[in-house]
Design a protein around this motif. Structure first.
Motif, PDB file in Angstrom:
ATOM      1  N   ASP A 188      -2.348  -2.700  -6.788  1.00 11.98           N
ATOM      2  CA  ASP A 188      -1.864  -4.039  -6.441  1.00 11.98           C
ATOM      3  C   ASP A 188      -0.371  -4.101  -6.758  1.00 11.98           C
ATOM      4  O   ASP A 188       0.019  -4.197  -7.924  1.00 11.98           O
ATOM      5  N   PRO A 189       0.500  -4.040  -5.742  1.00  5.92           N
ATOM      6  CA  PRO A 189       1.940  -3.997  -6.015  1.00  5.92           C
ATOM      7  C   PRO A 189       2.487  -5.265  -6.631  1.00  5.92           C
ATOM      8  O   PRO A 189       3.576  -5.248  -7.219  1.00  5.92           O
ATOM      9  N   ASP A 190       1.747  -6.377  -6.523  1.00  3.96           N
ATOM     10  CA  ASP A 190       2.217  -7.647  -7.066  1.00  3.96           C
ATOM     11  C   ASP A 190       1.706  -7.930  -8.469  1.00  3.96           C
ATOM     12  O   ASP A 190       2.097  -8.926  -9.075  1.00  3.96           O
ATOM     13  N   ALA A 191       0.826  -7.089  -8.976  1.00  2.37           N
ATOM     14  CA  ALA A 191       0.295  -7.306 -10.320  1.00  2.37           C
ATOM     15  C   ALA A 191       1.364  -6.968 -11.364  1.00  2.37           C
ATOM     16  O   ALA A 191       2.285  -6.188 -11.103  1.00  2.37           O
ATOM     17  N   PRO A 192       1.261  -7.547 -12.547  1.00  2.00           N
ATOM     18  CA  PRO A 192       2.222  -7.211 -13.615  1.00  2.00           C
ATOM     19  C   PRO A 192       2.144  -5.729 -13.971  1.00  2.00           C
ATOM     20  O   PRO A 192       1.098  -5.091 -13.810  1.00  2.00           O
ATOM     21  N   ALA A 193       3.236  -5.191 -14.454  1.00  2.00           N
ATOM     22  CA  ALA A 193       3.249  -3.809 -14.914  1.00  2.00           C
ATOM     23  C   ALA A 193       2.154  -3.603 -15.956  1.00  2.00           C
ATOM     24  O   ALA A 193       1.934  -4.444 -16.827  1.00  2.00           O
ATOM     25  N   GLY A 194       1.461  -2.498 -15.846  1.00  2.00           N
ATOM     26  CA  GLY A 194       0.354  -2.204 -16.736  1.00  2.00           C
ATOM     27  C   GLY A 194      -0.985  -2.662 -16.217  1.00  2.00           C
ATOM     28  O   GLY A 194      -2.024  -2.314 -16.782  1.00  2.00           O
ATOM     29  N   GLU A 195      -0.988  -3.427 -15.095  1.00  2.00           N
ATOM     30  CA  GLU A 195      -2.239  -3.971 -14.549  1.00  2.00           C
ATOM     31  C   GLU A 195      -2.389  -3.683 -13.060  1.00  2.00           C
ATOM     32  O   GLU A 195      -3.189  -4.320 -12.379  1.00  2.00           O
ATOM     33  N   ARG A 196      -1.650  -2.710 -12.550  1.00  2.00           N
ATOM     34  CA  ARG A 196      -1.624  -2.509 -11.097  1.00  2.00           C
ATOM     35  C   ARG A 196      -2.754  -1.628 -10.573  1.00  2.00           C
ATOM     36  O   ARG A 196      -3.095  -1.707  -9.399  1.00  2.00           O
ATOM     37  N   TRP A 197      -3.313  -0.764 -11.405  1.00  2.00           N
ATOM     38  CA  TRP A 197      -4.372   0.131 -10.960  1.00  2.00           C
ATOM     39  C   TRP A 197      -5.737  -0.347 -11.429  1.00  2.00           C
ATOM     40  O   TRP A 197      -5.894  -0.788 -12.565  1.00  2.00           O
ATOM     41  N   SER A 198      -6.719  -0.252 -10.547  1.00  2.00           N
ATOM     42  CA  SER A 198      -8.112  -0.530 -10.896  1.00  2.00           C
ATOM     43  C   SER A 198      -8.997   0.271  -9.952  1.00  2.00           C
ATOM     44  O   SER A 198      -8.515   0.857  -8.974  1.00  2.00           O
ATOM     45  N   THR A 199     -10.285   0.283 -10.225  1.00  2.00           N
ATOM     46  CA  THR A 199     -11.216   0.917  -9.284  1.00  2.00           C
ATOM     47  C   THR A 199     -11.498   0.013  -8.097  1.00  2.00           C
ATOM     48  O   THR A 199     -12.076   0.466  -7.104  1.00  2.00           O
ATOM     49  N   GLY A 200     -11.102  -1.264  -8.172  1.00  2.00           N
ATOM     50  CA  GLY A 200     -11.266  -2.170  -7.042  1.00  2.00           C
ATOM     51  C   GLY A 200     -12.701  -2.431  -6.653  1.00  2.00           C
ATOM     52  O   GLY A 200     -12.967  -2.892  -5.534  1.00  2.00           O
ATOM     53  N   GLY A 201     -13.637  -2.145  -7.543  1.00  2.00           N
ATOM     54  CA  GLY A 201     -15.045  -2.311  -7.204  1.00  2.00           C
ATOM     55  C   GLY A 201     -15.593  -1.197  -6.330  1.00  2.00           C
ATOM     56  O   GLY A 201     -16.730  -1.287  -5.850  1.00  2.00           O
ATOM     57  N   PHE A 202     -14.819  -0.135  -6.123  1.00  2.00           N
ATOM     58  CA  PHE A 202     -15.258   0.963  -5.274  1.00  2.00           C
ATOM     59  C   PHE A 202     -16.164   1.916  -6.039  1.00  2.00           C
ATOM     60  O   PHE A 202     -15.919   2.245  -7.206  1.00  2.00           O
ATOM     61  N   GLY A 203     -17.196   2.392  -5.364  1.00  2.00           N
ATOM     62  CA  GLY A 203     -18.012   3.465  -5.883  1.00  2.00           C
ATOM     63  C   GLY A 203     -17.442   4.810  -5.465  1.00  2.00           C
ATOM     64  O   GLY A 203     -16.446   4.896  -4.739  1.00  2.00           O
ATOM     65  N   GLN A 204     -18.073   5.872  -5.912  1.00  2.00           N
ATOM     66  CA  GLN A 204     -17.603   7.209  -5.615  1.00  2.00           C
ATOM     67  C   GLN A 204     -18.180   7.732  -4.308  1.00  2.00           C
ATOM     68  O   GLN A 204     -19.288   7.372  -3.907  1.00  2.00           O
ATOM     69  N   SER A 205     -17.412   8.589  -3.673  1.00  2.00           N
ATOM     70  CA  SER A 205     -17.918   9.345  -2.535  1.00  2.00           C
ATOM     71  C   SER A 205     -18.788  10.482  -3.041  1.00  2.00           C
ATOM     72  O   SER A 205     -18.733  10.856  -4.223  1.00  2.00           O
ATOM     73  N   THR A 206     -19.578  11.043  -2.161  1.00  2.00           N
ATOM     74  CA  THR A 206     -20.354  12.243  -2.486  1.00  2.00           C
ATOM     75  C   THR A 206     -19.768  13.478  -1.810  1.00  2.00           C
ATOM     76  O   THR A 206     -20.334  14.566  -1.927  1.00  2.00           O
ATOM     77  N   ILE A 207     -18.651  13.317  -1.112  1.00  2.00           N
ATOM     78  CA  ILE A 207     -18.058  14.406  -0.330  1.00  2.00           C
ATOM     79  C   ILE A 207     -16.688  14.744  -0.901  1.00  2.00           C
ATOM     80  O   ILE A 207     -15.825  13.869  -1.016  1.00  2.00           O
TER      81      ILE A 207
END
Length: 654
Positions: free
Chosen positions: A385-404
């Motif tokens: 999230d480019p608009d989030a404060p520094a230190g809070e920009r990365w998350s898993t976004g609710g995404f699960g993992q691929s199997t490939i």
């Protein structure tokens, strides 16, 4: 021709509201990957050609799909049908580059010699068995996408020099600049085969390639040079640890600060993207780089176990039209090489594919994983999230993992419905399914959190957009605004060029938010509204001409995109017009009674309220031009509102 059936039993996608290009998967598994078909050839290079068709380009190899008596190494894949058709792209497209021209034609550039089994050089370079693949090193290939299976790749007069691993960027007039590459390939570049030049397509009056000192001085890791057209009209170029701005008209190079922490170019292969260009940042370009590898220039050799070397966790930003210096950004939780950054219409970025150890490439080395120069496939996508404060920009976004595992030669692109199509992976010299990281044909779809939400169905999106000129109006119903007219304050109109995806680059990918204001209706009978939208800013360097996707995003939920033509639809100098002003934002309370209760929205909209960010344009051409008078805009507003309210209710408004 041989067609391979889809490998998945998921329901065929339902076509909804064809006028809006809706290709929605009912009850999609939000946040998850889903296998949705077979790409026929491995997705080394991928782009979205129409609202329904993905085009896939591979290297020459022994793919099971065939065409015209030889294995296919190109295909067209349908989003709605989950099936493909093989295509004949004629010459060897191994590690070619590409981009979209201003007239809507896709350009594919360069490649490798003719090969035989195992990727070995063929004795004949003029189309012989088993692959019937002429030398592609100087090739220029063109495709006009279609939805009726009638289109095919065509070759045109070739380049004067060989280019393997070239970069391609679309320019302000819709032509393309073709940059760098090498003659014969290998793990990295070297002085004996380096092509330190750039040229243009269509060719200029003097078609001779132009020598670049930068491309001479960035060996050995300057293949697929990271290149972005900036709003200033200059080109940002980054290779090895060096960075520069190119004034391609004057053939001048301006050195910027060195890239910190890691090599980002192939084969280190960091994720790269231009952050959204918005009214709030005055459409000023900021670039992000994440991952890659911090291998020194003299260590790009194959006498040590590269596949066990950890990828970088570092992320940096630069705003090159404003400052020559890089800035630190939030680091990754896990180092990643060969990851793709895909812009969502919400302005967030999905970072997926790649590996935690090693780099791009393959070979018959004792330490290689099969033939792969990377290991530890990363299956978890991340959301930035480019608009989030520094230190809070990365998350898993609710995404699960691929199997490939999506390793070397994987690709990804945004689809018109806001999902992400993921293809490819083949760190092997030829077709091979008996190794840890096999040749991969399965197509996956990743569904962001908004996917199953009720989508806005905007009316009034034009089929063409100009650079400056008269605004247009887009109507949104109460349902589009989720029953709350205040949500129109959170609405924006977004233009996205999805780009040409290969080797972790999405060449030409960028996102533009158009300036807009709004008029909302707040009454017992109606809570709809109108967006008043400016055309593309009057500077084609902000968004190059050609087809693009147009989304309307309301409170984080995008419509299904329509395709629009930006500019004249031709490869030519684009006309630029003055920008007509927009009316002030307002909510009209009980407009059928009086307008006294209206409330102002406080200026321009765009759905991207500034969050502590500031950026000044380095080029006056980026600034918006203003002219007096808005009678025409308000007439259009009245007409649009009349559709919603009825003419009688708007007698005082007009």
């Amino acid at each position: 021709m041989t067609f391979r059936p889809p490998t998945s039993a998921v329901p065929v996608l339902v076509m909804l509201t064809a006028a809006l290009g809706q290709l929605l998967r009912p009850n999609a598994p939000v946040g998850q990957f889903e296998v949705v078909g077979d790409s026929l050839v491995s997705g080394q290079q991928v782009f979205l050609g129409t609202l329904d068709k993905i085009y896939v380009v591979d290297k020459t190899e022994n793919n099971p799909a065939d065409i015209n008596g030889h294995p296919a190494w190109a295909a067209e894949w349908s989003i709605s049908g989950g099936e493909g058709r093989p295509m004949d792209i004629v010459t060897n497209t191994f590690c070619a580059g590409g981009n979209l021209l201003g007239n809507g034609t896709w350009l594919n550039v360069g490649g490798n010699q003719a090969v035989t089994y195992g990727g070995l050089t063929a004795q004949s370079q003029n189309a012989a068995a088993p692959y019937d693949d002429p030398d592609g090193g100087k090739s220029l290939r063109l495709l006009d996408p279609c939805d009726d299976d009638s289109c095919n790749w065509k070759t045109t007069s070739g380049m004067s020099t060989r280019r393997w691993y070239p970069s391609v960027e679309t320019l302000e007039d819709g032509s393309a600049i073709i940059i760098g590459g090498c003659s014969w390939g290998g793990f990295v570049n070297d002085a004996l085969q380096n092509n330190p030049t750039y040229e243009f397509f269509p060719p200029t009056e003097d078609p001779s390639p132009v020598t670049s000192p930068f491309l001479k001085n960035t060996l050995p890791v300057n293949l697929f040079t990271i290149t972005f057209l900036l709003p200033s009209g200059r080109l940002f170029m980054q290779a090895n640890f060096d960075t520069m701005l190119l004034d391609y008209r004057a053939n001048l190079e301006y050195q910027l600060s060195p890239m910190p922490h890691a090599v980002r170019t192939y084969p280190a292969s960091a994720g790269t993207a231009m952050l959204p260009l918005t009214p709030q940042n005055n459409w000023t370009a900021t670039l992000i780089f994440c991952g890659g590898s911090n291998i020194a220039s003299d260590r790009w050799v194959t006498n040590w176990d590269i596949a066990a070397y950890p990828a970088s966790t570092s992320c940096v930003r630069i705003t090159p039209d404003v400052s020559p210096d890089y800035e630190e950004d939030d680091s990754l939780d896990q180092g990643r090489s060969m990851g793709n950054m895909i812009l969502l219409p919400t302005g967030k970025i999905v970072y997926l594919n790649g590996a935690g150890l090693g780099v791009a490439g393959y070979g018959n080395d004792s330490w290689a994983v099969g033939q792969s120069y990377a290991n530890d496939a990363i299956l978890q996508p991340m959301l930035y999230d480019p608009d989030a404060p520094a230190g809070e920009r990365w998350s898993t976004g609710g995404f699960g993992q691929s199997t490939i595992a999506r390793m070397y030669h994987s690709s990804a692109t945004l689809a018109p419905d806001g999902s992400i199509i993921v293809l490819g992976s083949n760190p092997n010299s030829d077709y091979d399914i008996n190794v840890k990281f096999p040749t991969e044909y399965r197509v996956e779809r990743l569904y962001p959190s908004y996917y199953n939400s009720r989508r806005p169905e905007p009316q009034g999106i034009p089929s063409t957009l100009s650079y400056g000129g008269k605004p247009f109006n887009i109507t949104l119903t109460a349902e589009d605004l989720a029953g709350d007219v205040q949500n129109i304050k959170l609405a924006s109109v977004v233009i996205i060029r999805t780009g040409y995806s290969t080797h972790t680059l999405n060449m030409g990918q960028r996102m533009l938010v158009l300036e807009s204001t709004y008029t909302g209706l707040s009454s017992d009978s109606d809570r709809s509204g109108v967006l008043h939208v400016s055309q593309v800013p009057p500077n084609p360097a902000i968004l190059a001409p050609g087809p693009a996707l147009c989304f309307v995003v309301v409170d984080g939920v995008p419509s299904v995109a329509v395709q629009v033509m930006v500019g004249s639809g031709k490869i030519e100098s684009q006309s630029v017009e003055l920008v007509d002003p927009l009316p002030e934002s307002k909510i009209l309370v009980n407009p059928d009674v009086n307008e006294a209760g209206s409330t102002s929205g406080g200026g321009r909209g765009g759905g991207y309220p500034p969050k502590g960010s500031s950026s000044a344009s380095a080029n006056s051409a980026v600034s918006r031009m203003r002219v007096s008078g808005s009678e025409g805009v308000w007439t259009d507003v009245a007409l649009a509102m009349a559709v919603l309210l009825g003419v009688s209710a708007l007698a005082g408004f007009m």
